[in-house]
Write a protein that holds these residues in place. Structure first.
Motif, mmCIF file in Angstrom:
data_model
loop_
_atom_site.group_PDB
_atom_site.id
_atom_site.type_symbol
_atom_site.label_atom_id
_atom_site.label_comp_id
_atom_site.label_asym_id
_atom_site.label_seq_id
_atom_site.Cartn_x
_atom_site.Cartn_y
_atom_site.Cartn_z
ATOM 1 N N SER A 87 -43.711 -1.322 -7.404
ATOM 2 C CA SER A 87 -43.443 -2.302 -6.356
ATOM 3 C C SER A 87 -43.511 -3.754 -6.833
ATOM 4 O O SER A 87 -43.763 -4.653 -6.053
ATOM 5 N N TRP A 88 -43.251 -4.010 -8.096
ATOM 6 C CA TRP A 88 -43.333 -5.368 -8.605
ATOM 7 C C TRP A 88 -42.115 -6.214 -8.227
ATOM 8 O O TRP A 88 -42.238 -7.371 -7.888
ATOM 9 N N TYR A 89 -40.922 -5.634 -8.348
ATOM 10 C CA TYR A 89 -39.688 -6.404 -8.172
ATOM 11 C C TYR A 89 -38.766 -5.706 -7.174
ATOM 12 O O TYR A 89 -38.703 -4.488 -7.130
ATOM 13 N N LYS A 90 -38.016 -6.490 -6.408
ATOM 14 C CA LYS A 90 -37.029 -5.937 -5.487
ATOM 15 C C LYS A 90 -35.731 -5.662 -6.245
ATOM 16 O O LYS A 90 -35.435 -6.314 -7.248
ATOM 17 N N HIS A 91 -34.961 -4.707 -5.749
ATOM 18 C CA HIS A 91 -33.677 -4.387 -6.377
ATOM 19 C C HIS A 91 -32.708 -3.841 -5.346
ATOM 20 O O HIS A 91 -33.102 -3.384 -4.276
ATOM 21 N N THR A 95 -37.741 -1.211 -4.635
ATOM 22 C CA THR A 95 -38.544 -1.942 -5.606
ATOM 23 C C THR A 95 -38.664 -1.133 -6.893
ATOM 24 O O THR A 95 -38.369 0.066 -6.930
ATOM 25 N N TYR A 96 -39.119 -1.805 -7.941
ATOM 26 C CA TYR A 96 -39.417 -1.119 -9.194
ATOM 27 C C TYR A 96 -40.574 -1.829 -9.871
ATOM 28 O O TYR A 96 -40.929 -2.954 -9.527
ATOM 29 N N ASN A 147 -31.418 -7.136 -9.561
ATOM 30 C CA ASN A 147 -32.546 -7.776 -8.876
ATOM 31 C C ASN A 147 -32.351 -9.282 -8.724
ATOM 32 O O ASN A 147 -33.280 -9.988 -8.379
#
Length: 149
Positions: free
Chosen positions: A139-143, A131-132, A54
């Motif tokens: 949907s908190w963080y992109k990866h 996202t995770y 990320n």
């Protein structure tokens, strides 16, 4: 599976040969296509190594999945590093044109999230972008999650 070969003396008769899924010669069509009881574990499950990036953290994952399904059904595995309190147990999900991986901490720790959900869409070269999130969110963080051989 069958193969045909012509008999040497007669051009009209054909001899059928049957082979099972492992390539062994068998006598009948029923034997060739019968469900085998001695199925190898590798035929039902295999492991893929994935790395989720990320930008600031990398999660190493060993994902066990059923190669006989599509999308591939995730059977289990572990997130082995990069996440609070690693290793985490992968509890389910799928991999195909999209991915979903669910995992949980094997031990309750109030200082870390208890579950993670990773979602994404397939892209080339082989990877997923998405996202995770933790504890029910996804949907908190992109990866970007890539395959490793």
């Amino acid at each position: 599976m069958t193969t045909q070969s012509r008999k040497a003396k007669s051009g009209t008769a054909a001899e059928h040969r049957f082979h099972n899924a492992q390539g062994a010669a068998v006598k009948t069509w029923d034997e060739a296509f019968a469900t085998r009881q001695d199925v190898s574990p590798e035929a039902l499950a295999t492991t893929a190594k994935l790395e989720m990036h990320n930008g600031t953290v990398t999660f190493a994952m060993e994902v066990q999945y059923n190669p006989n399904t599509y999308p591939y059904v995730v059977l289990g595995g572990r997130i082995t590093s990069g996440i609070c309190g690693a290793p985490w147990d992968i509890t389910g999900g799928f991999m195909g044109q999209t991915i979903r991986i669910d995992a949980k901490r094997p031990v309750v720790d109030p200082g870390c999230a208890q579950t993670i959900t990773i979602v994404g869409e397939y892209q080339n070269p082989p990877a997923y972008r998405g996202t995770y999130g933790f504890d029910g969110a996804s949907s908190w963080y992109k990866h970007t999650t890539v395959y490793h051989c």
